[in-house]
Write a protein that holds these residues in place. Structure first.
Motif, short mmCIF file in Angstrom:
data_model
loop_
_atom_site.label_atom_id
_atom_site.label_comp_id
_atom_site.label_asym_id
_atom_site.label_seq_id
_atom_site.Cartn_x
_atom_site.Cartn_y
_atom_site.Cartn_z
N ARG A 109 -11.64 2.16 -1.80
CA ARG A 109 -11.99 0.81 -2.23
C ARG A 109 -11.35 -0.23 -1.31
O ARG A 109 -11.93 -1.24 -0.97
CB ARG A 109 -11.50 0.56 -3.67
CG ARG A 109 -12.45 1.07 -4.74
CD ARG A 109 -12.18 0.38 -6.07
NE ARG A 109 -10.83 0.64 -6.55
CZ ARG A 109 -10.05 -0.24 -7.17
NH1 ARG A 109 -10.48 -1.48 -7.37
NH2 ARG A 109 -8.85 0.11 -7.61
N ARG A 110 -10.11 0.07 -0.92
CA ARG A 110 -9.36 -0.84 -0.06
C ARG A 110 -10.06 -1.01 1.29
O ARG A 110 -10.23 -2.11 1.80
CB ARG A 110 -7.95 -0.28 0.13
CG ARG A 110 -7.03 -1.13 0.94
CD ARG A 110 -5.67 -0.46 1.05
NE ARG A 110 -4.64 -1.38 1.49
CZ ARG A 110 -4.28 -1.57 2.75
NH1 ARG A 110 -4.87 -0.88 3.70
NH2 ARG A 110 -3.32 -2.42 3.05
N TYR A 125 -4.74 -7.95 0.35
CA TYR A 125 -5.79 -7.06 -0.16
C TYR A 125 -5.26 -6.24 -1.33
O TYR A 125 -5.90 -6.11 -2.37
CB TYR A 125 -6.28 -6.12 0.94
CG TYR A 125 -6.96 -6.81 2.11
CD1 TYR A 125 -8.14 -7.51 1.93
CD2 TYR A 125 -6.42 -6.75 3.39
CE1 TYR A 125 -8.77 -8.14 3.01
CE2 TYR A 125 -7.04 -7.37 4.47
CZ TYR A 125 -8.22 -8.07 4.27
OH TYR A 125 -8.83 -8.69 5.33
N ASP A 126 -4.04 -5.71 -1.15
CA ASP A 126 -3.49 -4.84 -2.19
C ASP A 126 -3.11 -5.63 -3.44
O ASP A 126 -3.33 -5.18 -4.55
CB ASP A 126 -2.30 -4.06 -1.63
CG ASP A 126 -2.77 -3.09 -0.55
OD1 ASP A 126 -3.49 -2.15 -0.88
OD2 ASP A 126 -2.44 -3.34 0.62
N MET A 176 0.29 9.07 -10.61
CA MET A 176 -1.16 9.09 -10.36
C MET A 176 -1.52 10.33 -9.55
O MET A 176 -0.75 10.81 -8.75
CB MET A 176 -1.56 7.86 -9.54
CG MET A 176 -1.50 6.57 -10.33
SD MET A 176 -2.70 6.50 -11.67
CE MET A 176 -1.65 6.85 -13.09
N ILE A 234 1.27 2.45 -3.72
CA ILE A 234 0.10 2.45 -4.59
C ILE A 234 0.20 3.44 -5.74
O ILE A 234 -0.06 3.10 -6.91
CB ILE A 234 -1.19 2.71 -3.76
CG1 ILE A 234 -1.50 1.49 -2.92
CG2 ILE A 234 -2.37 3.03 -4.66
CD1 ILE A 234 -1.59 0.19 -3.69
N VAL A 238 0.83 -1.21 0.00
CA VAL A 238 0.00 0.00 0.00
C VAL A 238 0.86 1.27 0.00
O VAL A 238 0.44 2.31 -0.50
CB VAL A 238 -1.00 -0.03 1.19
CG1 VAL A 238 -0.30 0.12 2.53
CG2 VAL A 238 -2.12 0.97 1.01
N PHE A 247 -13.06 -3.08 0.91
CA PHE A 247 -12.66 -4.47 0.63
C PHE A 247 -12.32 -5.20 1.93
O PHE A 247 -12.78 -6.32 2.19
CB PHE A 247 -11.45 -4.42 -0.30
CG PHE A 247 -11.06 -5.72 -0.93
CD1 PHE A 247 -11.99 -6.67 -1.32
CD2 PHE A 247 -9.70 -5.98 -1.20
CE1 PHE A 247 -11.59 -7.87 -1.94
CE2 PHE A 247 -9.30 -7.17 -1.80
CZ PHE A 247 -10.25 -8.11 -2.16
N TYR A 261 -8.49 4.66 -4.53
CA TYR A 261 -7.97 3.32 -4.23
C TYR A 261 -8.14 3.00 -2.75
O TYR A 261 -8.61 1.94 -2.36
CB TYR A 261 -6.50 3.21 -4.64
CG TYR A 261 -5.91 1.87 -4.28
CD1 TYR A 261 -5.92 0.82 -5.18
CD2 TYR A 261 -5.35 1.64 -3.01
CE1 TYR A 261 -5.40 -0.43 -4.84
CE2 TYR A 261 -4.83 0.40 -2.67
CZ TYR A 261 -4.85 -0.62 -3.59
OH TYR A 261 -4.35 -1.85 -3.25
N LEU A 295 -4.54 -8.19 -4.59
CA LEU A 295 -5.76 -8.50 -5.35
C LEU A 295 -6.39 -7.24 -5.92
O LEU A 295 -6.84 -7.23 -7.08
CB LEU A 295 -6.75 -9.26 -4.47
CG LEU A 295 -6.31 -10.70 -4.17
CD1 LEU A 295 -7.22 -11.35 -3.13
CD2 LEU A 295 -6.28 -11.55 -5.45
N LEU A 296 -6.39 -6.15 -5.17
CA LEU A 296 -6.95 -4.90 -5.71
C LEU A 296 -6.16 -4.43 -6.92
O LEU A 296 -6.71 -3.83 -7.84
CB LEU A 296 -6.94 -3.81 -4.63
CG LEU A 296 -8.06 -3.88 -3.59
CD1 LEU A 296 -7.81 -2.86 -2.49
CD2 LEU A 296 -9.43 -3.62 -4.23
N LEU A 297 -4.86 -4.70 -6.91
CA LEU A 297 -4.01 -4.28 -8.03
C LEU A 297 -4.08 -5.29 -9.17
O LEU A 297 -3.38 -5.14 -10.17
CB LEU A 297 -2.57 -4.12 -7.55
CG LEU A 297 -2.32 -2.90 -6.64
CD1 LEU A 297 -0.99 -3.04 -5.91
CD2 LEU A 297 -2.37 -1.60 -7.45
N LEU A 357 0.02 2.19 -9.55
CA LEU A 357 -1.08 2.57 -10.45
C LEU A 357 -0.51 3.28 -11.70
O LEU A 357 -0.95 3.04 -12.82
CB LEU A 357 -2.07 3.49 -9.73
CG LEU A 357 -2.90 2.85 -8.59
CD1 LEU A 357 -3.74 3.91 -7.88
CD2 LEU A 357 -3.80 1.73 -9.11
#
Lengths: 529, 529
Positions: free
Chosen positions: B12-13, A391-392, B1, A353, A350, B16, B9, A394-396, A357
């Motif tokens: 959302r995290r 979590y990160d 970004m 991020i 995280v 999640f 993000y 999978l989110l990414l 991104l």
């Protein structure tokens, strides 16, 4: 109760067990098995049961508690005595999806490669003697000619701390009282590997054994990332892997250092040359295999670009740009991107991020696809930054997860991995030696399999752990479960190909080659290999 | 970004993570928290973090690797130094749902009770001396007057192997070179408990430590199941539990022996008298507490009828009929039925299906309800008979599951436990000492909680493990997770009452009493207990 009540109960029971196991590949695809495959699976179960009550139940010198799936560093000597292991060495393993290239060659072999290089030098923070040898590490470096004073050997009383000595001289002059040249070898390989005493006694917790683990990298890095060794090292890794039945590799390579040392002892070999050398070795081996009529055994190898989680988010942008540049020049080699290092200690995903991104946006701009293959959840933590990395990842949109040791804690993440087909690169022996699990029976792998999550078995850092190839990892998994049999091992091998980054055509071809070898393999077991 | 991409993000995290934790009681019921409860949870997290980096990170004599959640037998001395533990001793724990009554009183106390009984005798298979003391167990027995030759003491050279000696004489004559009477106490309590060296060195696998575990029962059984000790033993267990904040108990009692020894040294006290004595102690304690104005601290105790999994299916029918008879006479005491013993070694539940189905049919006939509370899945096995016990426990409609250590492997069973509300009686310290898990961070409890399975923490056999009450188990669970805080501990206490066999009225009343104590407890923490 009447017999029929009990019979009815037993029928419901059998259906219940099948229902519970319905997500497992071996149960889910049960209809498609050949008689030969089923027979081979039965043979393997018989051998396993026999050896559990013979070899594993016997007395073994220096092993207090032998049992199937026991600590690898003490049980390894027993494993290699088993028929089961001998059979598994012949199993076609599919793809090796999680191996750190720079920790994948036997320590003795690396030392041999180093000894061939006059530029390689070694030093120590104090003169080596009976009191210091156990606690003092060798430090290696490729030096330009004449850029050092070749004074006393490391064990000579006149040795000046931190003076560089050529590796051959250091070995040749190593004190006879410490074993002479063989004592030198022992000292060096001890620094490149984890021994049972370290893993199971003195450093018997995750943070402590990680310190030793990191030291092995500090020792090996200057050797591996020396251009004249680099190519030979890769060749050795690939050939050992192929000989163990691995037909395709996606190796993680650490690009933290922007240059490796060249033959002139200067730190001047850029990343693109690392890849050129890698590509050449892969192609040379393919040519060699073709000449031997073994071309079906190996379809190639690619690289997952890695850097380490102690860099700053700003620094990461240099690496993601570097990765894009390499991907543009070597699209067939760069297979993915990862960040490595101790998740418990270093920065969580995280933190990066913004940069990650941006990396994805840049790929879009350039029309490139470099999937994330994040290490995540390689931890005993519950709700710690290392656990939260899942979590990160999978989110990414990670394509696979390295380790995912803590995944089973997370119902939503388990569901996502199953539904989206995100494979977990499980490294059984690595997890055990790094003390996430005390032995294989405590490992969460059966939970992952039963929950229908795709899994590939991986070796991680075989140079450090001694689990060369994949046979040891497959062995440990096979003996630690009554449910898992040969058929499930085969399904994991299939998944390793299915979840690789090979394109559809190459994947189909690789799978076809694997299936042919698998057919021969199960046939041989059935006929008493 | 852009900043907004990262902010999006992070939103959302957060969603999640909440989604992944939505099945946890602490997250699911987050809306109902009082400000005081939330403040207390925060205080506890602060203390936990502070002590992790102070007490646990410090040096401790004889502890090589201190860390929160470490092996209880070595870490216990550190635990009792913490402020966290002191606070937890004051927590209202709810119900104790899984404790073997006959292994629930401190070994020293049991020895003291035994020393008050002239009928208790002891013998050994050889004279006790420096060479035999470590490997020879004491064997106790209540003997009728004059039914023995009171010859030499156990440590006297003239001691004839297996001669009975009165316990007081044996203690009084115990060789000074072996510590005299205190040496006798040490020898006896060593046989009644598991020490760190046994658990973590010499017997460091599940089958080996189970052997020692069973020996402790062999030693204690003749003492506990001696009528003059029985009542005092129960009283001691209940009072210790109440003092630790436990307000209701469902104790497992082994009815394997059809009679216990009476004061006359004859084996002639039938099961119904065991229950009469139990009932009397419970009522006496309730009366005592009322006199002290403490009646809100304890609502009572019941018994889960147990026999052992080495009996034949035919023999089981005697026990189920016995259980029915006792339930008819003591409906308020008999709370359930279980079969105990090492699941890895003894008969699986499926062996008893006919008898167990008949037991259920007989309950129907007689209008009785004796829910099953089966031990199941107390194993590292995957697809072994012990692991498969989970299928039978659920097919037989078990109300709760004892241990369920291997439950997380089974997607269907996890779903059933969540949907039908089948609570898992988790025994953290027991599991660790019996080597199912090396330490608390490896325990599957966080997975169970995250998957929405009701859980109660239990002590199992505190006489053997030294985890008297429930404070130690709550402590180990609290320090081994960053997610679990005080609020989740409270939810487990609530579940222990919710999944007890109390009827709805009694349950409501017990929960009400607990909630009032809980409110006071969290209030005190918030105001700096």
């Amino acid at each position: 109760m009447s017999q029929s009540d009990v019979a009815e109960y037993n029928a419901r029971r059998a259906a219940f067990i099948n229902d519970d196991r319905a997500l497992r590949p071996d149960y889910a695809n049960a209809a498609g098995r050949s008689a030969v495959e089923i027979a081979a699976d039965r043979v393997i179960r018989e051998i396993r049961a026999f050896e559990a009550s013979s070899i594993w139940d016997g007395e073994h010198q220096n092993i207090q508690h032998p049992f199937p799936g026991m600590e690898f560093l003490t049980g390894g000597d027993v494993i290699i005595q088993t028929r089961l292991f001998k059979i598994l060495t012949k199993m076609p393993k599919g793809a090796l999806l999680h191996a750190h290239l720079e920790a994948s060659v036997n320590a003795q072999v690396l030392l041999r490669l180093a000894l061939q290089q006059p530029a390689i030098h070694v030093r120590a923070a104090k003169p080596i003697n009976a009191f210091t040898v156990a606690s003092t590490l060798p430090e290696f470096k490729a030096l330009p000619k004449d850029d050092f004073s070749d004074g006393a050997g490391l064990t000579e009383p006149s040795y000046v701390a931190n003076d560089w000595v050529s590796i051959r001289k250091a070995r040749g002059t190593f004190d006879q009282a410490l074993g002479g040249p063989l004592g030198f070898d022992k000292w060096v390989t001890g620094a490149l590997t984890i021994n049972p005493n370290e893993a199971y006694r003195t450093h018997n917790t995750v943070p402590k054994i990680w310190k030793k683990f990191q030291e092995t990298f500090a020792t090996s890095t200057p050797l591996v990332f020396f251009a004249p060794i680099w190519a030979d090292y890769i060749r050795e890794f690939l050939i050992t892997s192929i000989d163990d039945g691995i037909s395709y590799i996606e190796a993680r390579v650490g690009f933290l250092f922007k240059y490796m040392y060249g033959p002139d002892g200067q730190e001047n070999v850029p990343h693109r040359e690392w890849l050129i050398a890698f590509d050449k070795v892969v192609n040379d081996i393919k040519d060699d295999l073709k000449k031997q009529g073994r071309e079906d055994e190996f379809v190639g190898a690619r690289i997952i670009y890695c850097t380490v989680r102690f860099i700053s988010p700003e620094e990461l942008e240099w690496y993601t740009e570097d990765c894009l540049t390499l991907k543009q020049e070597f699209p067939h080699i760069i297979a993915g991107f990862d960040l490595v290092g101790s998740e418990d200690d270093l920065r969580p995903l995280v933190d990066y991020i913004g940069s990650l991104l941006r990396f994805q946006a840049r790929q879009k701009e350039l029309g490139l696809d470099i999937p994330f293959m994040f290490h995540a959840g390689e931890t005993l933590g519950d709700g710690t930054k290392a656990d939260d990395n899942l979590y990160d990842a999978l989110l990414l949109g990670t394509k696979r997860i390295g380790h995912g040791f803590s995944l089973m804690k997370h119902p939503k993440l388990v569901q996502i991995c199953r539904e989206k087909g995100i494979l977990i690169e499980v490294c059984p022996i690595s997890n055990e030696i790094l003390r996430l699990t005390s032995s294989m029976p405590m490992h969460p792998l059966p939970s992952l399999i039963n929950h229908g999550i795709p899994v590939a078995l991986c070796s991680d850092d075989s140079a450090v752990f001694g689990n060369m190839g994949l046979s040891f990892d497959f062995f440990q998994v096979l003996v630690a479960s009554e449910v898992t049999g040969l058929i499930q091992l085969g399904e994991m091998a299939r998944d390793s190909i299915r979840y690789s980054t090979l394109d559809e055509e190459a994947k189909g071809r690789t799978m076809g080659l694997w299936e042919r070898r698998w057919d021969r393999f199960v046939e041989e077991i059935g006929t008493g290999m």
